[in-house]
Motif scaffolding. Sequence first.
Motif, PDB file in Angstrom:
ATOM      1  N   LYS A 128      -5.323  15.487   3.039  1.00  0.00           N
ATOM      2  CA  LYS A 128      -4.999  14.074   3.280  1.00  0.00           C
ATOM      3  C   LYS A 128      -5.416  13.642   4.687  1.00  0.00           C
ATOM      4  O   LYS A 128      -5.845  12.509   4.887  1.00  0.00           O
ATOM      5  CB  LYS A 128      -3.504  13.824   3.059  1.00  0.00           C
ATOM      6  CG  LYS A 128      -3.097  13.883   1.591  1.00  0.00           C
ATOM      7  CD  LYS A 128      -1.648  13.514   1.425  1.00  0.00           C
ATOM      8  CE  LYS A 128      -0.845  14.667   0.928  1.00  0.00           C
ATOM      9  NZ  LYS A 128       0.571  14.328   0.682  1.00  0.00           N
TER      10      LYS A 128
ATOM     11  N   THR B   7       3.191  13.513  -2.966  1.00  0.00           N
ATOM     12  CA  THR B   7       2.735  12.133  -3.149  1.00  0.00           C
ATOM     13  C   THR B   7       1.628  11.845  -2.138  1.00  0.00           C
ATOM     14  O   THR B   7       1.329  12.674  -1.289  1.00  0.00           O
ATOM     15  CB  THR B   7       3.870  11.108  -2.926  1.00  0.00           C
ATOM     16  OG1 THR B   7       4.211  11.115  -1.533  1.00  0.00           O
ATOM     17  CG2 THR B   7       5.099  11.404  -3.773  1.00  0.00           C
ATOM     18  N   MET B   8       1.090  10.646  -2.211  1.00  0.00           N
ATOM     19  CA  MET B   8       0.108  10.202  -1.219  1.00  0.00           C
ATOM     20  C   MET B   8       0.792   9.415  -0.092  1.00  0.00           C
ATOM     21  O   MET B   8       0.128   8.757   0.705  1.00  0.00           O
ATOM     22  CB  MET B   8      -0.974   9.355  -1.887  1.00  0.00           C
ATOM     23  CG  MET B   8      -1.932  10.169  -2.734  1.00  0.00           C
ATOM     24  SD  MET B   8      -2.849  11.416  -1.787  1.00  0.00           S
ATOM     25  CE  MET B   8      -4.057  10.389  -0.963  1.00  0.00           C
ATOM     26  N   GLN B   9       2.122   9.501  -0.028  1.00  0.00           N
ATOM     27  CA  GLN B   9       2.863   8.750   0.992  1.00  0.00           C
ATOM     28  C   GLN B   9       2.463   9.146   2.401  1.00  0.00           C
ATOM     29  O   GLN B   9       2.287   8.274   3.256  1.00  0.00           O
ATOM     30  CB  GLN B   9       4.367   8.952   0.807  1.00  0.00           C
ATOM     31  CG  GLN B   9       4.923   8.288  -0.420  1.00  0.00           C
ATOM     32  CD  GLN B   9       6.371   8.673  -0.657  1.00  0.00           C
ATOM     33  OE1 GLN B   9       6.786   9.796  -0.383  1.00  0.00           O
ATOM     34  NE2 GLN B   9       7.136   7.740  -1.181  1.00  0.00           N
TER      35      GLN B   9
ATOM     36  N   ALA C  95      -0.736   7.519   3.319  1.00  0.00           N
ATOM     37  CA  ALA C  95      -0.562   6.087   3.570  1.00  0.00           C
ATOM     38  C   ALA C  95       0.172   5.838   4.883  1.00  0.00           C
ATOM     39  O   ALA C  95      -0.186   4.935   5.639  1.00  0.00           O
ATOM     40  CB  ALA C  95       0.187   5.432   2.412  1.00  0.00           C
TER      41      ALA C  95
ATOM     42  N   SER D  10       1.107   4.111  -2.937  1.00  0.00           N
ATOM     43  CA  SER D  10       0.889   5.526  -2.638  1.00  0.00           C
ATOM     44  C   SER D  10       2.027   6.397  -3.168  1.00  0.00           C
ATOM     45  O   SER D  10       1.830   7.574  -3.450  1.00  0.00           O
ATOM     46  CB  SER D  10       0.729   5.735  -1.133  1.00  0.00           C
ATOM     47  OG  SER D  10       1.976   5.627  -0.460  1.00  0.00           O
ATOM     48  N   SER D  11       3.187   5.813  -3.315  1.00  0.00           N
ATOM     49  CA  SER D  11       4.355   6.542  -3.816  1.00  0.00           C
ATOM     50  C   SER D  11       4.238   6.863  -5.297  1.00  0.00           C
ATOM     51  O   SER D  11       4.892   7.780  -5.796  1.00  0.00           O
ATOM     52  CB  SER D  11       5.625   5.722  -3.581  1.00  0.00           C
ATOM     53  OG  SER D  11       5.794   5.451  -2.217  1.00  0.00           O
TER      54      SER D  11
ATOM     55  N   PHE E 144       0.830  -1.200   0.000  1.00  0.00           N
ATOM     56  CA  PHE E 144       0.000   0.000   0.000  1.00  0.00           C
ATOM     57  C   PHE E 144       0.871   1.260   0.000  1.00  0.00           C
ATOM     58  O   PHE E 144       0.611   2.220  -0.731  1.00  0.00           O
ATOM     59  CB  PHE E 144      -0.946  -0.018   1.204  1.00  0.00           C
ATOM     60  CG  PHE E 144      -1.805   1.204   1.331  1.00  0.00           C
ATOM     61  CD1 PHE E 144      -2.730   1.526   0.353  1.00  0.00           C
ATOM     62  CD2 PHE E 144      -1.695   2.030   2.442  1.00  0.00           C
ATOM     63  CE1 PHE E 144      -3.533   2.656   0.477  1.00  0.00           C
ATOM     64  CE2 PHE E 144      -2.493   3.150   2.579  1.00  0.00           C
ATOM     65  CZ  PHE E 144      -3.412   3.474   1.590  1.00  0.00           C
ATOM     66  N   LEU E 145       1.921   1.256   0.810  1.00  0.00           N
ATOM     67  CA  LEU E 145       2.842   2.394   0.850  1.00  0.00           C
ATOM     68  C   LEU E 145       3.530   2.589  -0.499  1.00  0.00           C
ATOM     69  O   LEU E 145       3.679   3.717  -0.975  1.00  0.00           O
ATOM     70  CB  LEU E 145       3.878   2.195   1.967  1.00  0.00           C
ATOM     71  CG  LEU E 145       3.333   2.382   3.379  1.00  0.00           C
ATOM     72  CD1 LEU E 145       4.207   1.673   4.403  1.00  0.00           C
ATOM     73  CD2 LEU E 145       3.214   3.863   3.708  1.00  0.00           C
TER      74      LEU E 145
END
Length: 195
Positions: free
Chosen positions: A175, A52-54, A57, A39-40, A35-36
């Motif tokens: 986020k 990013t979405m890191q 996550a 997200s990257s 998942f991580l």
Amino acid sequence: MSPSPALSAIARAPLDLHNRSLPWQIGAVILGTMFLALSSYIEVPMVPVPVTMQTFAVALIGALYGWRLGGVTISAWLIEGALGLPVLAGGAAGAQHFVGPTGGYLFAFPIAGMIVGWLAERGWSGKRVGLAFLGMLISNLVCLGLGAAWLAVLIGVEQAIMAGVVPFLLGAVLKSALGAMVLKLIAGRMTRSGA
């Protein structure tokens, strides 16, 4: 001597993985690192640090897994990246990312995940969406603060704040709100299923 029922109910992450068997926990770590990594790949290129979405996550893994298993999972993902697996921002890999402009953010991730996990174990989870939002926001701000501190060593304090914090503040709020909503949905599902 076992902990009191009241304490057990409080010190518990939403998925309660620390009470699962070792194979369950290993599976959770593998799924969490996947998942991580995914997200990257959700990225808006920026200099010196991409969006990013890191952080979403990282905070979600911490909140769902709890501070211990969340920290282990996030650290395992970073080790994968350092060893050359394409799991960092935009599919990047290699130890050089830990000493470049993104290094402070990368090292902040386990800390941020553990903080939100610790808070989630104390009720800052989907059952209390306002506190879940605050926990997620604290996690995001820890990433920005530690990341900017390292960036300041490389480019100076003012530039680090303007390039490494300010452009990311709105994203941190959004986020965090998304993370709190996801936690609320998971908490509602678990309540309906009797978990």
